[in-house]
Design an enzyme around this catalytic site. Structure first.
Site, PDB file in Angstrom:
ATOM      1  N   ASP A  42       0.768  -1.192   0.012  1.00 26.17           N
ATOM      2  CA  ASP A  42      -0.082  -0.011  -0.003  1.00 26.17           C
ATOM      3  C   ASP A  42       0.890   1.095  -0.027  1.00 26.17           C
ATOM      4  O   ASP A  42       2.046   1.281   0.239  1.00 26.17           O
ATOM      5  CB  ASP A  42      -1.064  -0.086   1.387  1.00 26.17           C
ATOM      6  N   ASN A  78      -8.038  -2.234  14.019  1.00 28.62           N
ATOM      7  CA  ASN A  78      -9.500  -2.660  13.669  1.00 28.62           C
ATOM      8  C   ASN A  78      -9.585  -3.996  12.770  1.00 28.62           C
ATOM      9  O   ASN A  78     -10.455  -4.114  12.083  1.00 28.62           O
ATOM     10  CB  ASN A  78     -10.163  -1.325  12.877  1.00 28.62           C
ATOM     11  N   HIS A 138      -7.611  -4.523   9.800  1.00 26.98           N
ATOM     12  CA  HIS A 138      -7.523  -3.975   8.469  1.00 26.98           C
ATOM     13  C   HIS A 138      -6.116  -4.824   8.145  1.00 26.98           C
ATOM     14  O   HIS A 138      -5.118  -4.877   9.093  1.00 26.98           O
ATOM     15  CB  HIS A 138      -7.360  -2.701   8.234  1.00 26.98           C
ATOM     16  N   GLU A 198      -9.911  -1.636   4.905  1.00 26.57           N
ATOM     17  CA  GLU A 198     -10.620  -1.598   6.114  1.00 26.57           C
ATOM     18  C   GLU A 198     -11.794  -2.367   6.180  1.00 26.57           C
ATOM     19  O   GLU A 198     -12.265  -2.901   5.221  1.00 26.57           O
ATOM     20  CB  GLU A 198     -11.099  -0.013   5.962  1.00 26.57           C
TER      21      GLU A 198
HETATM   22  C1  GLP Z   1      -0.970   0.645   8.696  1.00 23.84           C
HETATM   23  C2  GLP Z   1      -0.788   0.036   7.009  1.00 23.84           C
HETATM   24  C3  GLP Z   1      -0.636  -1.518   7.265  1.00 23.84           C
HETATM   25  C4  GLP Z   1      -0.250  -2.061   8.574  1.00 23.84           C
HETATM   26  C5  GLP Z   1      -0.841  -1.408   9.849  1.00 23.84           C
HETATM   27  C6  GLP Z   1      -0.353  -1.460  11.073  1.00 23.84           C
HETATM   28  O1  GLP Z   1      -2.508   0.945   8.247  1.00 23.84           O
HETATM   29  N1  GLP Z   1      -1.237   0.197   5.924  1.00 23.84           N
HETATM   30  O2  GLP Z   1      -0.005  -2.384   6.340  1.00 23.84           O
HETATM   31  O3  GLP Z   1      -0.095  -3.289   8.726  1.00 23.84           O
HETATM   32  O4  GLP Z   1      -0.844  -0.076   9.690  1.00 23.84           O
HETATM   33  O5  GLP Z   1       0.735  -0.995  11.538  1.00 23.84           O
HETATM   34  P1  GLP Z   1       1.603  -1.233  12.674  1.00 23.84           P
HETATM   35  O6  GLP Z   1       2.421  -2.151  12.437  1.00 23.84           O
HETATM   36  O7  GLP Z   1       2.288   0.037  12.974  1.00 23.84           O
HETATM   37  O8  GLP Z   1       0.820  -1.302  13.783  1.00 23.84           O
END
Ligand code: GLP
Length: 241
Positions: A67, A137, A139, A144
């Protein structure tokens, strides 16, 4: 979904890096799906170290990031492009032409961008090993809750919770992107093998629902239960069962 609980974040990171390294050695032209966020930072650190000290070779690997924010050019310091260069690409021998990331620059033809991204994955022969984090959440990438399990690469609106979490990386509230380009749930499920990484108590609830709860579009990560080859690597804090 197999679940592997490691004692701490350091072990989680080392375990994930070793799994990637093993796959790389077995198939030097490995096609990787790669995440950003705080969770995979330790894995990238270990892979960089393995490249430096153990000559782990990335020269034939191809990568597809999952992403990117819309509105941030690749040279924007908080873009995922910049994150990947800073934490991984600049420190290993990956060929620039083998790096693929969605381009979220404002004003580009997003339709063409999302279609060509899917096409590039197909042209590479599909993703062999996809590493993914999870939002509190549920995702995965930026899919989402409510995302269709048939979804492919597209532009999505971010949930208020996701925007609030991203806020810490941006200098002003107004600068936080509201939309992103993400691979879809179907794109993720098409990978041959998936590794889910989750660390910390804030993720425990999402991990439990993803791995044991009902399979539902309300919980995007639950789609992973539909895939035959998924391993979730957790640290002790992210385990609730
Ligand atoms: C963002 C990214 C995701 C990631 C998520 C969790 O939304 N787009 O790809 O998995 O955050 O992030 P973190 O690892 O910082 O908790």
């Amino acid at each position: 979904m197999r679940v592997l609980v490691t004692p701490d974040y350091q072990t989680l990171s080392q375990t994930a890096a070793e799994l990637v390294a093993r796959a790389m050695r077995a198939k030097p032209g490995l096609v990787l799906g790669l995440p950003t966020g705080s969770t995979p930072l330790g894995m990238y650190g270990n892979l960089v170290r393995m490249h430096r000290d153990l000559h782990l070779d990335f020269s034939r690997a191809q990568t597809f990031n999952l992403d990117e924010y819309v509105g941030l050019a690749p040279d924007h310091p908080t873009s995922y492009h910049a994150y990947m260069r800073r934490h991984f690409f600049d420190h290993v021998n990956i060929a620039v032409e083998n790096i693929h990331m969605p381009n979220g620059t404002l004003g580009i033809d997003v339709d063409a961008e999302t279609k060509s991204y899917e096409q590039a994955i197909e042209d590479a022969g599909g993703i062999d090993l996809l590493i993914v984090g999870i939002g509190a959440n549920g995702h995965i990438a930026f899919n989402e809750p409510g995302s269709s399990f048939a979804s492919r690469t597209r532009v999505v609106n971010l949930e208020p919770e996701t925007i609030a979490n991203a806020r810490q990386h941006f200098s002003s509230e107004a600068g936080v992107p509201r939309t992103a380009i993400t691979v879809g749930i179907r794109t993720i499920l098409d990978a041959r093998r998936i590794v889910l990484l989750a660390s910390g108590a804030l993720k425990a609830d999402a991990v439990e629902r993803a791995s044991r709860g009902p399979v539902s579009e309300a919980m995007p990560a639950s789609a992973l239960q539909l895939h035959p080859n998924v391993i979730a690597i957790l640290d002790e804090a992210a385990r609730r069962f």
